[in-house]
Write a protein that holds these residues in place. Structure first.
Motif, short mmCIF file in Angstrom:
data_model
loop_
_atom_site.label_atom_id
_atom_site.label_comp_id
_atom_site.label_asym_id
_atom_site.label_seq_id
_atom_site.Cartn_x
_atom_site.Cartn_y
_atom_site.Cartn_z
N LYS A 59 8.72 7.22 -15.10
CA LYS A 59 7.46 7.98 -15.68
C LYS A 59 5.79 7.30 -15.22
O LYS A 59 6.20 5.78 -14.53
CB LYS A 59 6.94 8.38 -17.34
N TYR A 60 5.04 7.73 -14.98
CA TYR A 60 3.69 7.24 -14.84
C TYR A 60 3.43 7.53 -15.52
O TYR A 60 2.77 8.59 -16.15
CB TYR A 60 2.97 8.30 -14.06
N HIS A 61 2.41 6.69 -16.11
CA HIS A 61 1.17 6.03 -17.25
C HIS A 61 -0.55 6.44 -16.34
O HIS A 61 -0.87 5.75 -15.87
CB HIS A 61 1.41 5.40 -17.65
N VAL A 62 -1.13 7.87 -16.64
CA VAL A 62 -1.81 7.75 -16.25
C VAL A 62 -3.57 7.04 -17.07
O VAL A 62 -4.23 6.34 -16.36
CB VAL A 62 -3.01 9.00 -15.82
N ASN A 63 -2.81 6.69 -17.92
CA ASN A 63 -4.13 6.02 -19.25
C ASN A 63 -3.18 5.36 -19.62
O ASN A 63 -2.88 5.44 -21.61
CB ASN A 63 -4.59 6.93 -20.31
N ASP A 64 -2.26 4.47 -19.65
CA ASP A 64 -1.57 3.55 -20.12
C ASP A 64 -2.74 2.56 -21.02
O ASP A 64 -1.40 2.53 -21.94
CB ASP A 64 -0.57 2.29 -19.12
N VAL A 65 -3.54 1.74 -20.84
CA VAL A 65 -4.25 1.29 -21.39
C VAL A 65 -5.68 1.72 -21.33
O VAL A 65 -6.11 2.04 -19.80
CB VAL A 65 -4.67 -0.02 -21.77
N GLU A 66 -6.54 2.52 -22.48
CA GLU A 66 -8.20 2.94 -22.52
C GLU A 66 -8.47 1.47 -23.20
O GLU A 66 -8.71 1.43 -24.16
CB GLU A 66 -8.21 4.23 -21.98
N LYS A 87 0.87 -1.26 0.37
CA LYS A 87 0.09 -0.44 -0.22
C LYS A 87 0.78 1.27 -0.29
O LYS A 87 0.25 2.19 -0.94
CB LYS A 87 -0.90 -0.11 1.19
N LYS A 88 1.99 1.19 0.54
CA LYS A 88 2.88 2.35 0.98
C LYS A 88 3.02 2.67 -0.65
O LYS A 88 3.75 3.80 -0.96
CB LYS A 88 4.15 2.45 1.45
N TRP A 89 3.23 2.38 -1.69
CA TRP A 89 3.28 2.13 -2.92
C TRP A 89 2.00 2.83 -4.06
O TRP A 89 2.53 3.47 -5.02
CB TRP A 89 3.99 1.40 -4.20
N TYR A 90 1.04 2.33 -3.64
CA TYR A 90 -0.44 2.84 -4.20
C TYR A 90 -0.23 4.61 -4.64
O TYR A 90 -1.16 5.33 -5.53
CB TYR A 90 -1.87 3.11 -3.53
N LYS A 91 0.30 5.69 -3.81
CA LYS A 91 0.14 7.48 -3.99
C LYS A 91 1.03 7.49 -5.30
O LYS A 91 1.04 9.18 -5.76
CB LYS A 91 0.75 7.85 -2.21
N SER A 92 1.89 6.64 -6.23
CA SER A 92 2.45 6.87 -6.96
C SER A 92 1.89 7.27 -8.00
O SER A 92 1.85 7.23 -9.72
CB SER A 92 3.52 5.56 -7.39
N LEU A 93 0.32 5.68 -8.08
CA LEU A 93 -0.75 6.02 -8.99
C LEU A 93 -2.03 7.01 -8.50
O LEU A 93 -2.88 6.88 -8.24
CB LEU A 93 -1.51 4.45 -9.10
N LYS A 94 -1.45 8.08 -8.93
CA LYS A 94 -2.03 9.47 -8.59
C LYS A 94 -3.20 9.30 -8.38
O LYS A 94 -4.74 10.45 -7.67
CB LYS A 94 -0.57 10.76 -9.39
N GLU A 95 -3.39 9.57 -9.64
CA GLU A 95 -5.39 10.06 -10.37
C GLU A 95 -5.67 8.79 -9.57
O GLU A 95 -7.24 9.46 -8.48
CB GLU A 95 -4.68 10.03 -11.12
N TRP A 96 -5.53 7.89 -9.96
CA TRP A 96 -6.78 7.04 -8.85
C TRP A 96 -6.41 6.69 -7.23
O TRP A 96 -7.48 6.51 -6.26
CB TRP A 96 -6.28 5.27 -9.09
N ASN A 97 -5.19 6.84 -6.94
CA ASN A 97 -5.72 7.55 -5.73
C ASN A 97 -5.56 8.77 -4.74
O ASN A 97 -6.02 8.86 -3.61
CB ASN A 97 -3.70 7.61 -5.24
N TYR A 108 4.14 1.04 -20.10
CA TYR A 108 4.66 0.08 -19.10
C TYR A 108 4.16 -1.04 -19.91
O TYR A 108 4.92 -2.60 -20.16
CB TYR A 108 4.97 -0.09 -18.25
N ILE A 109 2.52 -1.12 -20.35
CA ILE A 109 1.62 -2.03 -21.00
C ILE A 109 1.88 -2.29 -22.39
O ILE A 109 2.02 -1.51 -23.18
CB ILE A 109 0.99 -2.04 -20.85
N ARG A 110 2.30 -3.61 -23.00
CA ARG A 110 2.83 -4.15 -24.55
C ARG A 110 1.38 -3.84 -24.76
O ARG A 110 0.87 -3.01 -25.70
CB ARG A 110 3.43 -4.78 -24.79
N TYR A 111 -0.22 -5.00 -24.36
CA TYR A 111 -0.93 -4.69 -24.70
C TYR A 111 -1.75 -5.59 -23.53
O TYR A 111 -1.79 -6.40 -23.07
CB TYR A 111 -1.05 -6.23 -26.03
N VAL A 112 -2.98 -5.64 -24.01
CA VAL A 112 -3.83 -6.23 -22.98
C VAL A 112 -5.26 -6.88 -24.11
O VAL A 112 -5.76 -5.89 -24.76
CB VAL A 112 -5.02 -5.81 -22.39
N LYS A 113 -6.01 -7.75 -23.42
CA LYS A 113 -6.90 -8.65 -24.08
C LYS A 113 -7.41 -9.43 -22.97
O LYS A 113 -7.12 -10.29 -21.74
CB LYS A 113 -5.62 -9.91 -24.46
N LEU A 114 -8.53 -8.87 -23.58
CA LEU A 114 -9.86 -9.60 -22.36
C LEU A 114 -10.44 -10.34 -22.83
O LEU A 114 -10.81 -10.60 -24.55
CB LEU A 114 -10.92 -8.25 -22.02
#
Length: 160
Positions: free
Chosen positions: A127-134, A66-76, A151-157
């Motif tokens: 670097k922080y990516h607020v919209n790495d994938v949408e 949890k101490k690193w959650y602040k690095s996800l700035k918008e979500w935090n 940091y994310i190459r791709y996402v598949k659902l």
């Protein structure tokens, strides 16, 4: 006749109480492929974003310290107001080049209604990516492979 009515009423009440009042939801398997970056494991949060662009719900957190959650700035910021308990929906962070497979639920009523999934990512001292994938929560959007911007190459659902 009164006893038949009482039995029928009792069965009806038991049936109504036994069904959950939650909205219908579908499970999705999420396969996330990381890009080949150098550094620590990435913390990634998957959020449900409403049609106004606001956070509505956290679906999954990759990174359980949890101490690193602040690095996800918008979500935090959202998390500080909402105080969701994410312990049941969190797992290990993901390092460069690795894959992660997780499962989460999405309410069917959110599909084709202007919602989207946001994958927000952060790596220590990088670097922080607020919209790495949408991913738009549309029938087509959920079926496609979506490339990342950080940091994310791709996402598949895949609906399961």
């Amino acid at each position: 006749m009164k006893s038949i009515f009482k039995v029928a009423l009792t069965v009806l009440l038991i049936t109504l109480v036994s069904y959950p009042s939650q909205a219908q939801a579908s499970k999705y398997k999420c396969m996330l492929q990381m890009s080949n970056y150098m550094g620590e494991g990435a913390y990634i949060v998957v959020s449900l974003i409403n049609s106004k662009g606001e956070y509505e719900k956290t679906l999954y957190v990759m990174g359980d310290d949890k101490k690193w959650y602040k690095s996800l700035k918008e979500w935090n910021k959202f998390q500080a107001k909402k105080h969701e308990d994410v312990s049941a929906i969190s797992g290990a962070s993901v390092t460069g080049g690795d894959r992660s497979v997780t499962t989460f639920e999405i309410e069917d009523s959110k599909i084709n209604k202007g919602y989207k999934l946001r994958f927000e990512s952060a790596v220590e001292d990088q670097k922080y990516h607020v919209n790495d994938v949408e991913i738009p929560l549309t029938t087509a959007g959920l079926a496609d492979k979506t490339d990342g911007k950080g940091y994310i190459r791709y996402v598949k659902l895949i609906k399961i």
